[in-house]
Design an enzyme around this catalytic site. Structure first.
Site, PDB file in Angstrom:
ATOM      1  N   THR A 273       1.172  -0.898   0.243  1.00 60.78           N
ATOM      2  CA  THR A 273       0.322   0.393  -0.038  1.00 60.78           C
ATOM      3  C   THR A 273       0.526   1.075   0.018  1.00 60.78           C
ATOM      4  OG1 THR A 273      -0.367   0.342   2.536  1.00 60.78           O
ATOM      5  CG2 THR A 273      -1.223  -1.397   1.291  1.00 60.78           C
ATOM      6  N   GLU A 274       0.906   1.917  -0.716  1.00 61.05           N
ATOM      7  CA  GLU A 274       0.747   3.734  -0.557  1.00 61.05           C
ATOM      8  C   GLU A 274       0.408   4.510  -0.790  1.00 61.05           C
ATOM      9  OE1 GLU A 274       4.444   4.117  -0.858  1.00 61.05           O
ATOM     10  OE2 GLU A 274       4.763   1.787  -1.964  1.00 61.05           O
ATOM     11  N   VAL A 275       0.295   5.544   0.675  1.00 57.69           N
ATOM     12  CA  VAL A 275      -0.807   6.377   1.206  1.00 57.69           C
ATOM     13  C   VAL A 275      -0.541   7.495   0.785  1.00 57.69           C
ATOM     14  CG1 VAL A 275      -1.413   7.407   3.301  1.00 57.69           C
ATOM     15  CG2 VAL A 275      -1.761   5.789   2.603  1.00 57.69           C
TER      16      VAL A 275
END
Length: 306
Positions: A273-275
């Protein structure tokens, strides 16, 4: 956003030696407390989960113990889910999103899965708000045999010692403005190559595995996350951080070839994931919620396949 910067350490075109690495390390300071902000939250979970220490970083074994959280009851007949956070210690919602998932969701999903959570793989990086470890090594490029990063080596050994196959691995990360203002310029300087400015996408995205992409799985994650935050659009070239978008909010990397954490096992499903915590559209709480939603989206997809 984009930026252009010449890094102040080293000579352009020359790789760093021990001298430059020492100079880089000397400029860093402790900015927050792993024990106060993370370990206390882990300790608070002990009444509901099995918590064990799987190592400690040699930089300071008292300050940097490494913990894994396991669901109860552990049953070898159930598939096992691995969640990792803080491989890059500066990526805050990776750490606190993992802990929030354990606190709010893990007991529910433990009826279907064994759940294994390493919430802060790089506690020194957490305290110094840094991508690398003190040896100027990126743990998230070091998941391979005889790893030069003790953070990576310890996590791989812990997972192996469980003696189970991993069905799915969700590795929680962030893409921040400092990737362009600090960490990528530092990487170029360290390796003696030219720094080429890039751009940071405003929104959430995931990285799948080029060799095992599972498009429907990645889509399920994106669809769950969009309920709590916005999805990163591609740039004018149809890319996110230089990689072609395979579908909305998804790019793919060769995980094992790059030594990435999400490639440490032979799991069926994996996603990084990449926030984007620097967006004016989100709060720290929403960033944590997005990480939790990503894990939930992954698990709900897997349950639908059974």
């Amino acid at each position: 956003m984009s930026s252009k910067r010449t890094y102040p350490i080293g000579t352009p075109g020359q790789k760093w030696t021990m001298k430059e690495k020492a100079e880089w390390l000397a400029q860093l300071t402790i900015k927050r407390s792993y024990l106060d902000e993370v370990v206390t939250k882990i300790d608070a979970l002990r009444d509901r989960f099995d918590v064990s220490q799987y190592g400690a970083l040699s930089y300071d074994t008292e300050k940097y113990p490494l913990f894994v959280i396991k669901s109860r009851p552990w049953n070898a007949q159930k598939p096992t889910i691995l969640v990792t956070g803080g491989v890059h210690g500066y990526e805050t919602s990776g750490v606190h999103g993992a802990l929030q998932f354990v606190d709010e969701k893990a007991q529910h999903y433990s009826q279907y899965f064994n759940i294994l959570v390493a919430p802060c793989v790089s506690p020194w990086g957490y305290e110094t708000i840094n991508r690398w470890n003190p040896n100027a090594i990126d743990p998230n490029r070091s998941f391979y045999d005889n790893s030069p990063a003790e953070e990576s080596a310890a996590l791989m050994k812990m997972v192996k010692d469980q003696g189970v196959d991993i069905l799915a691995h969700i590795d929680l990360h962030e893409t921040t403005d400092t990737d362009e203002t600090e960490f990528r310029p530092a990487l170029a300087a360290r390796d003696g190559i030219e720094y080429k400015p890039g751009s940071i996408p405003d929104g959430f995205y995931v990285v799948g595995d080029t060799d095992n992409p599972h498009d429907a799985f990645q889509k399920a994650i994106i669809d769950e996350v969009r309920k709590v935050t916005h999805i990163a659009p591609p740039d004018d070239e149809g890319k996110i951080i230089g990689s072609p978008v395979s579908q909305e909010g998804v790019i793919d990397y060769p995980l094992k070839k790059l030594g990435l954490c999400a490639g440490l096992s032979d799991c069926q499903y994996s996603s990084t994931t990449e926030v984007y915590p620097d967006s004016p559209l989100v709060t720290p709480s929403e960033c944590n919620n997005a990480q939790v939603a990503a894990i939930v989206g992954a698990l709900e997809y897997i349950l639908r396949q059974q």
